[in-house]
Design a protein around this motif. Sequence first.
Motif, PDB file in Angstrom:
ATOM      1  N   MET A  54     -61.259 -50.265  57.784  1.00  0.00           N
ATOM      2  CA  MET A  54     -61.028 -49.867  56.399  1.00  0.00           C
ATOM      3  C   MET A  54     -59.960 -50.778  55.799  1.00  0.00           C
ATOM      4  SD  MET A  54     -61.867 -47.764  54.086  1.00  0.00           S
ATOM      5  CE  MET A  54     -61.254 -47.509  52.449  1.00  0.00           C
ATOM      6  N   THR A  55     -60.276 -51.352  54.646  1.00  0.00           N
ATOM      7  CA  THR A  55     -59.312 -52.187  53.923  1.00  0.00           C
ATOM      8  C   THR A  55     -59.383 -51.832  52.439  1.00  0.00           C
ATOM      9  OG1 THR A  55     -60.876 -53.970  53.433  1.00  0.00           O
ATOM     10  CG2 THR A  55     -59.685 -54.100  55.554  1.00  0.00           C
ATOM     11  N   THR A  56     -58.444 -52.348  51.686  1.00  0.00           N
ATOM     12  CA  THR A  56     -58.457 -52.091  50.240  1.00  0.00           C
ATOM     13  C   THR A  56     -59.594 -52.834  49.546  1.00  0.00           C
ATOM     14  OG1 THR A  56     -56.839 -53.837  49.874  1.00  0.00           O
ATOM     15  CG2 THR A  56     -55.988 -51.587  50.107  1.00  0.00           C
ATOM     16  N   SER A  57     -60.236 -53.772  50.230  1.00  0.00           N
ATOM     17  CA  SER A  57     -61.385 -54.466  49.634  1.00  0.00           C
ATOM     18  C   SER A  57     -62.706 -53.744  49.928  1.00  0.00           C
ATOM     19  CB  SER A  57     -61.454 -55.918  50.116  1.00  0.00           C
ATOM     20  OG  SER A  57     -61.632 -55.969  51.509  1.00  0.00           O
ATOM     21  N   ASP A  58     -62.657 -52.663  50.693  1.00  0.00           N
ATOM     22  CA  ASP A  58     -63.851 -51.867  50.991  1.00  0.00           C
ATOM     23  C   ASP A  58     -64.495 -51.418  49.682  1.00  0.00           C
ATOM     24  OD1 ASP A  58     -65.198 -50.038  53.291  1.00  0.00           O
ATOM     25  OD2 ASP A  58     -64.979 -48.896  51.428  1.00  0.00           O
ATOM     26  N   ASN A  59     -65.820 -51.494  49.601  1.00  0.00           N
ATOM     27  CA  ASN A  59     -66.536 -51.151  48.364  1.00  0.00           C
ATOM     28  C   ASN A  59     -66.288 -49.716  47.911  1.00  0.00           C
ATOM     29  OD1 ASN A  59     -67.573 -53.717  48.134  1.00  0.00           O
ATOM     30  ND2 ASN A  59     -69.583 -53.187  48.964  1.00  0.00           N
ATOM     31  N   CYS A  60     -66.214 -48.778  48.851  1.00  0.00           N
ATOM     32  CA  CYS A  60     -65.967 -47.381  48.479  1.00  0.00           C
ATOM     33  C   CYS A  60     -64.561 -47.233  47.902  1.00  0.00           C
ATOM     34  CB  CYS A  60     -66.163 -46.477  49.698  1.00  0.00           C
ATOM     35  SG  CYS A  60     -65.952 -44.715  49.361  1.00  0.00           S
ATOM     36  N   PHE A  61     -63.595 -47.853  48.543  1.00  0.00           N
ATOM     37  CA  PHE A  61     -62.223 -47.805  48.045  1.00  0.00           C
ATOM     38  C   PHE A  61     -62.151 -48.409  46.642  1.00  0.00           C
ATOM     39  CE2 PHE A  61     -57.960 -49.438  47.424  1.00  0.00           C
ATOM     40  CZ  PHE A  61     -57.179 -48.359  47.806  1.00  0.00           C
ATOM     41  N   GLN A  62     -62.770 -49.560  46.460  1.00  0.00           N
ATOM     42  CA  GLN A  62     -62.751 -50.223  45.163  1.00  0.00           C
ATOM     43  C   GLN A  62     -63.474 -49.397  44.093  1.00  0.00           C
ATOM     44  OE1 GLN A  62     -61.143 -52.997  43.984  1.00  0.00           O
ATOM     45  NE2 GLN A  62     -60.057 -52.775  45.935  1.00  0.00           N
ATOM     46  N   PHE A  63     -64.538 -48.698  44.486  1.00  0.00           N
ATOM     47  CA  PHE A  63     -65.246 -47.831  43.546  1.00  0.00           C
ATOM     48  C   PHE A  63     -64.306 -46.757  42.999  1.00  0.00           C
ATOM     49  CE2 PHE A  63     -67.416 -43.815  42.789  1.00  0.00           C
ATOM     50  CZ  PHE A  63     -68.289 -44.186  41.763  1.00  0.00           C
ATOM     51  N   PHE A  64     -63.607 -46.062  43.899  1.00  0.00           N
ATOM     52  CA  PHE A  64     -62.717 -44.992  43.457  1.00  0.00           C
ATOM     53  C   PHE A  64     -61.500 -45.533  42.708  1.00  0.00           C
ATOM     54  CE2 PHE A  64     -65.132 -42.469  46.542  1.00  0.00           C
ATOM     55  CZ  PHE A  64     -65.430 -41.384  45.736  1.00  0.00           C
ATOM     56  N   LYS A  65     -60.976 -46.663  43.135  1.00  0.00           N
ATOM     57  CA  LYS A  65     -59.861 -47.265  42.406  1.00  0.00           C
ATOM     58  C   LYS A  65     -60.287 -47.610  40.987  1.00  0.00           C
ATOM     59  CE  LYS A  65     -56.340 -50.823  42.303  1.00  0.00           C
ATOM     60  NZ  LYS A  65     -56.523 -51.109  40.897  1.00  0.00           N
ATOM     61  N   GLY A  66     -61.474 -48.197  40.851  1.00  0.00           N
ATOM     62  CA  GLY A  66     -61.993 -48.539  39.528  1.00  0.00           C
ATOM     63  C   GLY A  66     -62.186 -47.313  38.657  1.00  0.00           C
ATOM     64  N   LEU A  67     -62.678 -46.252  39.254  1.00  0.00           N
ATOM     65  CA  LEU A  67     -62.878 -44.991  38.528  1.00  0.00           C
ATOM     66  C   LEU A  67     -61.547 -44.459  37.997  1.00  0.00           C
ATOM     67  CD1 LEU A  67     -65.397 -43.086  38.103  1.00  0.00           C
ATOM     68  CD2 LEU A  67     -64.485 -41.761  39.994  1.00  0.00           C
ATOM     69  N   LEU A  68     -60.510 -44.485  38.832  1.00  0.00           N
ATOM     70  CA  LEU A  68     -59.193 -44.008  38.424  1.00  0.00           C
ATOM     71  C   LEU A  68     -58.569 -44.947  37.389  1.00  0.00           C
ATOM     72  CD1 LEU A  68     -57.897 -42.887  41.922  1.00  0.00           C
ATOM     73  CD2 LEU A  68     -58.690 -41.397  40.074  1.00  0.00           C
ATOM     74  N   ASP A  69     -58.742 -46.249  37.576  1.00  0.00           N
ATOM     75  CA  ASP A  69     -58.218 -47.236  36.622  1.00  0.00           C
ATOM     76  C   ASP A  69     -58.806 -47.035  35.223  1.00  0.00           C
ATOM     77  OD1 ASP A  69     -56.419 -48.811  38.116  1.00  0.00           O
ATOM     78  OD2 ASP A  69     -58.020 -50.124  38.857  1.00  0.00           O
ATOM     79  N   GLN A  70     -60.077 -46.683  35.156  1.00  0.00           N
ATOM     80  CA  GLN A  70     -60.785 -46.571  33.882  1.00  0.00           C
ATOM     81  C   GLN A  70     -60.544 -45.251  33.158  1.00  0.00           C
ATOM     82  OE1 GLN A  70     -64.900 -47.324  34.807  1.00  0.00           O
ATOM     83  NE2 GLN A  70     -64.480 -49.395  35.527  1.00  0.00           N
ATOM     84  N   GLU A  71     -59.995 -44.267  33.839  1.00  0.00           N
ATOM     85  CA  GLU A  71     -59.783 -42.950  33.226  1.00  0.00           C
ATOM     86  C   GLU A  71     -58.536 -42.995  32.337  1.00  0.00           C
ATOM     87  OE1 GLU A  71     -60.558 -39.405  31.959  1.00  0.00           O
ATOM     88  OE2 GLU A  71     -61.900 -40.326  33.436  1.00  0.00           O
ATOM     89  N   PRO A  72     -58.689 -42.761  31.019  1.00  0.00           N
ATOM     90  CA  PRO A  72     -57.540 -42.862  30.112  1.00  0.00           C
ATOM     91  C   PRO A  72     -56.394 -41.916  30.442  1.00  0.00           C
ATOM     92  CG  PRO A  72     -59.596 -42.676  28.885  1.00  0.00           C
ATOM     93  CD  PRO A  72     -59.931 -42.465  30.336  1.00  0.00           C
ATOM     94  N   GLY A  73     -56.663 -40.760  31.012  1.00  0.00           N
ATOM     95  CA  GLY A  73     -55.620 -39.784  31.313  1.00  0.00           C
ATOM     96  C   GLY A  73     -54.879 -40.049  32.610  1.00  0.00           C
ATOM     97  N   ILE A  74     -55.277 -41.094  33.319  1.00  0.00           N
ATOM     98  CA  ILE A  74     -54.636 -41.428  34.594  1.00  0.00           C
ATOM     99  C   ILE A  74     -53.835 -42.716  34.408  1.00  0.00           C
ATOM    100  CG2 ILE A  74     -55.066 -42.125  36.993  1.00  0.00           C
ATOM    101  CD1 ILE A  74     -57.418 -40.193  37.008  1.00  0.00           C
ATOM    102  N   LYS A  75     -52.558 -42.665  34.822  1.00  0.00           N
ATOM    103  CA  LYS A  75     -51.637 -43.780  34.582  1.00  0.00           C
ATOM    104  C   LYS A  75     -51.015 -44.272  35.878  1.00  0.00           C
ATOM    105  CE  LYS A  75     -50.548 -41.776  30.176  1.00  0.00           C
ATOM    106  NZ  LYS A  75     -49.944 -40.614  29.644  1.00  0.00           N
ATOM    107  N   GLU A  76     -50.486 -45.478  35.797  1.00  0.00           N
ATOM    108  CA  GLU A  76     -49.713 -46.080  36.893  1.00  0.00           C
ATOM    109  C   GLU A  76     -50.471 -46.076  38.216  1.00  0.00           C
ATOM    110  OE1 GLU A  76     -45.574 -44.772  37.079  1.00  0.00           O
ATOM    111  OE2 GLU A  76     -45.707 -44.136  34.982  1.00  0.00           O
ATOM    112  N   VAL A  77     -51.725 -46.492  38.170  1.00  0.00           N
ATOM    113  CA  VAL A  77     -52.562 -46.550  39.365  1.00  0.00           C
ATOM    114  C   VAL A  77     -52.088 -47.708  40.238  1.00  0.00           C
ATOM    115  CG1 VAL A  77     -54.909 -46.844  40.251  1.00  0.00           C
ATOM    116  CG2 VAL A  77     -54.525 -45.590  38.106  1.00  0.00           C
ATOM    117  N   GLU A  78     -51.695 -47.390  41.477  1.00  0.00           N
ATOM    118  CA  GLU A  78     -51.190 -48.404  42.408  1.00  0.00           C
ATOM    119  C   GLU A  78     -51.765 -48.178  43.799  1.00  0.00           C
ATOM    120  OE1 GLU A  78     -46.945 -48.210  42.498  1.00  0.00           O
ATOM    121  OE2 GLU A  78     -46.745 -48.614  40.357  1.00  0.00           O
ATOM    122  N   VAL A  79     -52.063 -49.251  44.486  1.00  0.00           N
ATOM    123  CA  VAL A  79     -52.514 -49.185  45.865  1.00  0.00           C
ATOM    124  C   VAL A  79     -51.280 -49.250  46.754  1.00  0.00           C
ATOM    125  CG1 VAL A  79     -53.819 -50.373  47.669  1.00  0.00           C
ATOM    126  CG2 VAL A  79     -54.725 -50.256  45.343  1.00  0.00           C
ATOM    127  N   ALA A  80     -51.218 -48.329  47.708  1.00  0.00           N
ATOM    128  CA  ALA A  80     -50.057 -48.314  48.612  1.00  0.00           C
ATOM    129  C   ALA A  80     -50.509 -48.173  50.049  1.00  0.00           C
ATOM    130  CB  ALA A  80     -49.145 -47.152  48.255  1.00  0.00           C
TER     131      ALA A  80
END
Length: 131
Positions: free
Chosen positions: A105-131
């Motif tokens: 599992m890495t941050t480049s995994d397609n599933c991880f990137q899918f959910f990150k993109g979903l959170l990034d695109q949601e206007p009510g969600i802020k300061e999205v960071e990978v840790a």
Amino acid sequence: MNQAIHFKTSMFDVSKEKENPINPIYGLSLLEWLRKKLEGKIEITEPEAEDWGWCSELEYEGGNYLIGACAFYEKGDNPTSEIEWVFQVHKYRSLKEKLLGQNKMTTSDNCFQFFKGLLDQEPGIKEVEVA
């Protein structure tokens, strides 16, 4: 290894979540929101309580994953204020894959990137960071 996404939002009123019977940690509302948002696209199991928050399972592009959520909220806090969240993605691997160090599992995994993109695109969600 789990990969985590941290963010802040006031989209969910965690004070209305059903109680986690294992540990008083919130996070159910995020998983319920994802299930509803992705209905008909990705089947996500009913969230279950864990000692660290809440989790669900899903299949994405032929791989099996566990997603988890927890909110940094305690009773007495303002439930309508911006709350910090942790959303994690864990990929299930076979024993052979683990022994051979394959399919990690890495941050480049397609599933991880899918959910990150979903959170990034949601206007009510802020300061999205990978840790």
